[in-house]
Design an enzyme around this catalytic site. Sequence first.
Site, PDB file in Angstrom:
ATOM      1  N   HIS A 133      -8.829   1.401  -7.142  1.00  0.00           N
ATOM      2  CA  HIS A 133      -9.611   1.833  -5.983  1.00  0.00           C
ATOM      3  C   HIS A 133      -8.794   2.728  -5.044  1.00  0.00           C
ATOM      4  O   HIS A 133      -9.224   3.784  -4.619  1.00  0.00           O
ATOM      5  CB  HIS A 133     -10.071   0.571  -5.234  1.00  0.00           C
ATOM      6  N   ARG A 134      -7.582   2.274  -4.746  1.00  0.00           N
ATOM      7  CA  ARG A 134      -6.721   3.005  -3.788  1.00  0.00           C
ATOM      8  C   ARG A 134      -6.345   4.361  -4.371  1.00  0.00           C
ATOM      9  O   ARG A 134      -6.391   5.385  -3.692  1.00  0.00           O
ATOM     10  CB  ARG A 134      -5.484   2.146  -3.512  1.00  0.00           C
ATOM     11  N   PHE A 172      -0.126  -7.556  -5.114  1.00  0.00           N
ATOM     12  CA  PHE A 172      -0.274  -8.331  -3.879  1.00  0.00           C
ATOM     13  C   PHE A 172      -1.716  -8.791  -3.744  1.00  0.00           C
ATOM     14  O   PHE A 172      -2.588  -8.445  -4.563  1.00  0.00           O
ATOM     15  CB  PHE A 172       0.161  -7.499  -2.658  1.00  0.00           C
ATOM     16  N   ASP A 225      -8.651   1.139   4.667  1.00  0.00           N
ATOM     17  CA  ASP A 225      -9.066  -0.251   4.741  1.00  0.00           C
ATOM     18  C   ASP A 225      -9.663  -0.599   3.387  1.00  0.00           C
ATOM     19  O   ASP A 225     -10.436   0.192   2.833  1.00  0.00           O
ATOM     20  CB  ASP A 225     -10.091  -0.461   5.861  1.00  0.00           C
ATOM     21  N   LYS A 231       0.840  -1.205   0.000  1.00  0.00           N
ATOM     22  CA  LYS A 231       0.000   0.000   0.000  1.00  0.00           C
ATOM     23  C   LYS A 231       0.872   1.252   0.000  1.00  0.00           C
ATOM     24  O   LYS A 231       0.589   2.213  -0.711  1.00  0.00           O
ATOM     25  CB  LYS A 231      -0.888   0.032   1.252  1.00  0.00           C
TER      26      LYS A 231
END
Length: 192
Positions: free
Chosen positions: A177-178, A149, A69, A13
């Site tokens: 999305h991130r 990942f 999250d 991340k």
Amino acid sequence: MRTLIFATNNQNKVNEIRKVTEGKFNIITLKEAGIDIDIPEPHDTLEANATEKSTVIYQLTKQDVFSEDTGLEVVALNGEPGVKSARYAGEGRDFQANVDLLLLNLDGITNRQAQFRTVVSLLLDGKEYLFEGICTGTIISEQRGRQGFGYDPVFIPEGSTKTFAEMTMNEKNIFSHRKKAISKLIDFLAQV
Ligand code: ITT
């Protein structure tokens, strides 16, 4: 430039988010801040878990902090693994075991629609702001690619023929999305 702590223990991340926040704000990871803590994720929504992670680190540091999250929500599995994505196959948080279980649970099912959903929680001067990013796509029945990942080897985002694991980080960030959630955070920080 503003500095924020990123409340995560997931280096993947950090790598993805650093690619899109370079030149916008500085990120200090928990490791760089010398914080060794397994942040709890006890809640049944992504929002509540994101809040939990940023709040725990804010209480420890009193510094501006964000967390995120993420869940993979599969239509034919009624939104599962969802908030349980990291521990789908057990407490070991084993990426491969999670993917294997997902493929097993989707065996013989023709509806392969799914989405990744990320919720970012920002605590700025102790006040919380939430940002969401969604990437829709499909789950294939074999694993393809070695980048990324988690569920990346079985997820093809809408608009692509490659899985996330077949993409470079820059390519993944076109769909991710991130990236979408973090872009909203970047826009917000540019206004305050
Ligand atoms: P932190 O809580 O420390 O941030 P984590 O890995 O526990 O890290 P999550 O609770 O958000 O993070 O876990 C979600 C799980 O969903 C993660 O372990 C992966 O298996 C999966 N996941 C999250 N983002 C993903 C992505 O971009 N591609 C593939 N799988 C992803």
